[in-house]
Design a protein around this motif. Structure first.
Motif, PDB file in Angstrom:
ATOM      1  N   ASN A  89       0.837  -1.203   0.000  1.00 22.86           N
ATOM      2  CA  ASN A  89       0.000   0.000   0.000  1.00 22.86           C
ATOM      3  C   ASN A  89       0.869   1.249   0.000  1.00 22.86           C
ATOM      4  OD1 ASN A  89       0.678   0.640   2.706  1.00 22.86           O
ATOM      5  ND2 ASN A  89      -1.000  -0.599   3.489  1.00 22.86           N
ATOM      6  N   GLU A  90       0.231   2.398  -0.033  1.00 20.19           N
ATOM      7  CA  GLU A  90       0.950   3.668  -0.183  1.00 20.19           C
ATOM      8  C   GLU A  90       1.821   4.032   1.012  1.00 20.19           C
ATOM      9  OE1 GLU A  90      -3.082   4.665   1.569  1.00 20.19           O
ATOM     10  OE2 GLU A  90      -2.348   3.319   0.030  1.00 20.19           O
ATOM     11  N   THR A  91       1.611   3.379   2.154  1.00 22.01           N
ATOM     12  CA  THR A  91       2.395   3.709   3.346  1.00 22.01           C
ATOM     13  C   THR A  91       3.545   2.738   3.590  1.00 22.01           C
ATOM     14  OG1 THR A  91       0.988   2.420   4.828  1.00 22.01           O
ATOM     15  CG2 THR A  91       0.356   4.734   4.449  1.00 22.01           C
ATOM     16  N   THR A 125      -4.672  -4.431   7.140  1.00 22.50           N
ATOM     17  CA  THR A 125      -3.422  -3.773   6.763  1.00 22.50           C
ATOM     18  C   THR A 125      -2.361  -4.127   7.788  1.00 22.50           C
ATOM     19  OG1 THR A 125      -4.540  -1.959   5.643  1.00 22.50           O
ATOM     20  CG2 THR A 125      -2.267  -1.567   6.358  1.00 22.50           C
ATOM     21  N   SER A 166       1.337  -3.535   9.158  1.00 22.94           N
ATOM     22  CA  SER A 166       2.246  -2.392   9.114  1.00 22.94           C
ATOM     23  C   SER A 166       3.311  -2.500  10.197  1.00 22.94           C
ATOM     24  CB  SER A 166       1.433  -1.101   9.327  1.00 22.94           C
ATOM     25  OG  SER A 166       2.273  -0.002   9.552  1.00 22.94           O
ATOM     26  N   TYR A 210       2.221  -1.871  -5.277  1.00 19.65           N
ATOM     27  CA  TYR A 210       1.252  -0.814  -5.010  1.00 19.65           C
ATOM     28  C   TYR A 210       0.845  -0.164  -6.325  1.00 19.65           C
ATOM     29  CZ  TYR A 210      -0.538   3.768  -3.697  1.00 19.65           C
ATOM     30  OH  TYR A 210      -1.314   4.898  -3.584  1.00 19.65           O
ATOM     31  N   PRO A 238      -1.031   3.126  -7.486  1.00 17.61           N
ATOM     32  CA  PRO A 238      -1.623   4.367  -6.992  1.00 17.61           C
ATOM     33  C   PRO A 238      -2.983   4.620  -7.640  1.00 17.61           C
ATOM     34  CG  PRO A 238       0.212   4.843  -8.472  1.00 17.61           C
ATOM     35  CD  PRO A 238       0.167   3.360  -8.287  1.00 17.61           C
TER      36      PRO A 238
END
Length: 133
Positions: A14-16, A35, A37, A63, A65
């Protein structure tokens, strides 16, 4: 309560920098989106990330976007609603204090915001500038 992961699949970055997966936990009846993390305050989230990155749940997809349209679909409707609410407050303020010129400007601004959603290109629109405050 111990969180027990029964199964997981479809990992995607994911974006993070975390990994989104479909997961089935022992305490839940159905699969859920989860998610994983390294910033998760719970140890099980950090451990699931390590397992996911190691390929335990399948190859981790890259990922992807969101497109400009996807961003606009998420961001612009609530932005429009907030700006309309602000315009109502300003219109009421200037009406109460007898400034019909500024009240009309805020009324026109509200109408411009209202009609944005009727444009064929909505939500990919440029927002009008607010009147001078």
């Amino acid at each position: 309560m111990d969180i027990i992961l029964e199964s997981a699949h479809s990992p995607r970055m994911n974006e993070t920098g975390g990994v989104d997966i479909r997961a089935k936990f022992a305490h839940l009846a159905e699969e859920v989106d989860f998610t994983a993390s390294d910033r998760d305050p719970h140890e099980h989230g950090r451990l699931i990330l390590v397992r996911a990155l190691a390929g335990e749940f399948g190859e981790v997809a890259a990922y992807i976007p969101p497109t400009e349209l996807e961003v606009a679909q998420k961001v612009n409707p609530p932005k429009r609603e907030q700006l309309m609410a602000d315009a109502i407050v300003k219109f009421n303020h200037y009406t109460i204090f007898g400034n019909s010129t500024l009240a009309t400007e805020w009324q026109d601004y509200y109408k411009a915001l209202f009609y944005l959603a009727e444009k064929p290109e909505w939500p990919l629109v440029e927002f009008p500038a607010a009147p001078y405050m």
